[in-house]
Write a protein that holds these residues in place. Structure first.
Motif, short mmCIF file in Angstrom:
data_model
loop_
_atom_site.label_atom_id
_atom_site.label_comp_id
_atom_site.label_asym_id
_atom_site.label_seq_id
_atom_site.Cartn_x
_atom_site.Cartn_y
_atom_site.Cartn_z
N SER A 105 0.82 -1.31 0.04
CA SER A 105 -0.08 0.13 -0.05
C SER A 105 0.88 1.26 0.12
N VAL A 106 2.03 1.23 0.75
CA VAL A 106 2.89 2.25 0.79
C VAL A 106 3.58 2.36 -0.69
N ILE A 107 3.71 1.44 -1.14
CA ILE A 107 4.38 1.26 -2.64
C ILE A 107 3.64 1.96 -3.43
N LYS A 108 2.28 1.39 -3.56
CA LYS A 108 1.23 2.21 -4.38
C LYS A 108 1.15 3.50 -4.15
N LYS A 109 1.13 4.32 -3.14
CA LYS A 109 1.25 5.47 -2.90
C LYS A 109 2.40 6.29 -3.47
N VAL A 110 3.50 5.71 -3.46
CA VAL A 110 4.55 6.45 -3.77
C VAL A 110 4.60 6.25 -5.44
N GLU A 111 3.99 5.39 -6.09
CA GLU A 111 3.96 5.19 -7.35
C GLU A 111 2.90 6.26 -7.92
N SER A 112 1.80 6.40 -6.97
CA SER A 112 0.69 7.41 -7.46
C SER A 112 1.10 8.76 -7.38
N LYS A 113 2.25 9.11 -6.44
CA LYS A 113 2.73 10.63 -6.53
C LYS A 113 3.55 10.62 -7.49
N LEU A 114 4.40 9.48 -8.02
CA LEU A 114 5.24 9.89 -9.37
C LEU A 114 4.40 9.84 -10.60
N SER A 115 3.35 9.11 -10.58
CA SER A 115 2.41 9.18 -11.75
C SER A 115 1.92 10.73 -11.87
N CYS A 116 1.70 11.22 -10.79
CA CYS A 116 1.11 12.71 -10.70
C CYS A 116 2.07 13.78 -11.05
N ASN A 117 3.51 13.33 -11.08
CA ASN A 117 4.40 14.09 -11.32
C ASN A 117 4.84 13.80 -13.17
N GLY A 118 3.94 12.91 -13.66
CA GLY A 118 4.37 12.67 -15.04
C GLY A 118 5.10 11.48 -15.33
N LEU A 119 5.56 10.86 -14.15
CA LEU A 119 6.44 9.65 -14.32
C LEU A 119 5.49 8.34 -14.46
N ILE A 120 6.10 7.38 -15.22
CA ILE A 120 5.58 6.11 -15.34
C ILE A 120 6.32 4.86 -14.63
N VAL A 121 5.88 4.46 -13.44
CA VAL A 121 6.66 3.13 -12.88
C VAL A 121 6.44 1.93 -13.79
N SER A 122 7.37 1.37 -14.32
CA SER A 122 6.97 0.00 -14.72
C SER A 122 7.45 -1.06 -13.88
N LYS A 123 8.11 -0.97 -12.76
CA LYS A 123 8.43 -2.01 -11.71
C LYS A 123 9.13 -1.40 -10.93
N HIS A 124 9.00 -1.84 -9.66
CA HIS A 124 10.09 -1.55 -8.63
C HIS A 124 10.85 -2.55 -7.80
N ILE A 125 11.81 -2.16 -7.42
CA ILE A 125 12.75 -3.39 -6.90
C ILE A 125 13.19 -3.05 -5.61
N LEU A 126 12.79 -3.86 -4.44
CA LEU A 126 12.93 -3.37 -3.15
C LEU A 126 13.53 -4.82 -2.32
N GLY A 127 14.43 -4.61 -1.82
CA GLY A 127 15.05 -5.81 -1.04
C GLY A 127 15.67 -5.38 0.48
N PHE A 128 15.76 -6.31 1.13
CA PHE A 128 15.95 -6.25 2.56
C PHE A 128 17.45 -6.90 2.80
N GLU A 129 18.39 -6.27 3.32
CA GLU A 129 19.68 -6.83 3.63
C GLU A 129 19.89 -6.76 5.19
#
Length: 136
Positions: A105-129
């Motif tokens: 849900s947090v990632i979707k919010k970030v993607e939505s904000k990016l979209s509002c700025n004209g950016l298109i997210v095709s995928k995200h990469i998130l890992g924990f170390e």
């Protein structure tokens, strides 16, 4: 899972190397590298170029996906409809799949904000170390 039918549904030949490769990924239950595959007894007579060509074909067909890793080797796993992330031990390389639905849900919010700025997210990469329980 019927691997032969799956390959044919994507227009790929169901040769022994591809079938064995996918079966190994399924059996492993974790992301694996091309080196892991080449070390498998039934694959030791297979050339590196054949393994990498099959990886490329399976990636393009959407049957496998590459996985974020802190190792020098690219890792692969069976692509599923269930999106997930991974924890990777920086000491020994142990990896575990994580189901962190709260994060989505947090990632979707970030993607939505990016979209509002004209950016298109095709995928995200998130890992924990960090360190696994054996290395801490």
């Amino acid at each position: 899972m019927n691997i032969i039918k799956l390959l044919k549904s994507k227009g790929l030949r169901a040769g022994k190397v591809r079938v064995d490769f996918l079966q190994y990924l399924l059996d492993a239950g974790k992301p694996i590298s091309a080196v892991d595959i080449l070390q498998k007894e039934s694959m030791q007579s297979v050339s590196k170029s054949t393994i990498y060509r099959n990886i490329d074909d399976l990636l393009e067909a959407g049957l496998i996906e590459s996985v974020y890793s802190n190792s020098d080797s690219q890792l692969y796993e069976i692509k599923t409809d269930h999106h997930h992330h991974h924890f990777n031990c920086t000491q020994c390389g142990w990896m575990q799949c994580l189901d962190v639905s709260e994060l989505e849900s947090v990632i979707k919010k970030v993607e939505s904000k990016l979209s509002c700025n004209g950016l298109i997210v095709s995928k995200h990469i998130l890992g924990f170390e960090g360190f696994c329980k054996n290395c801490k």
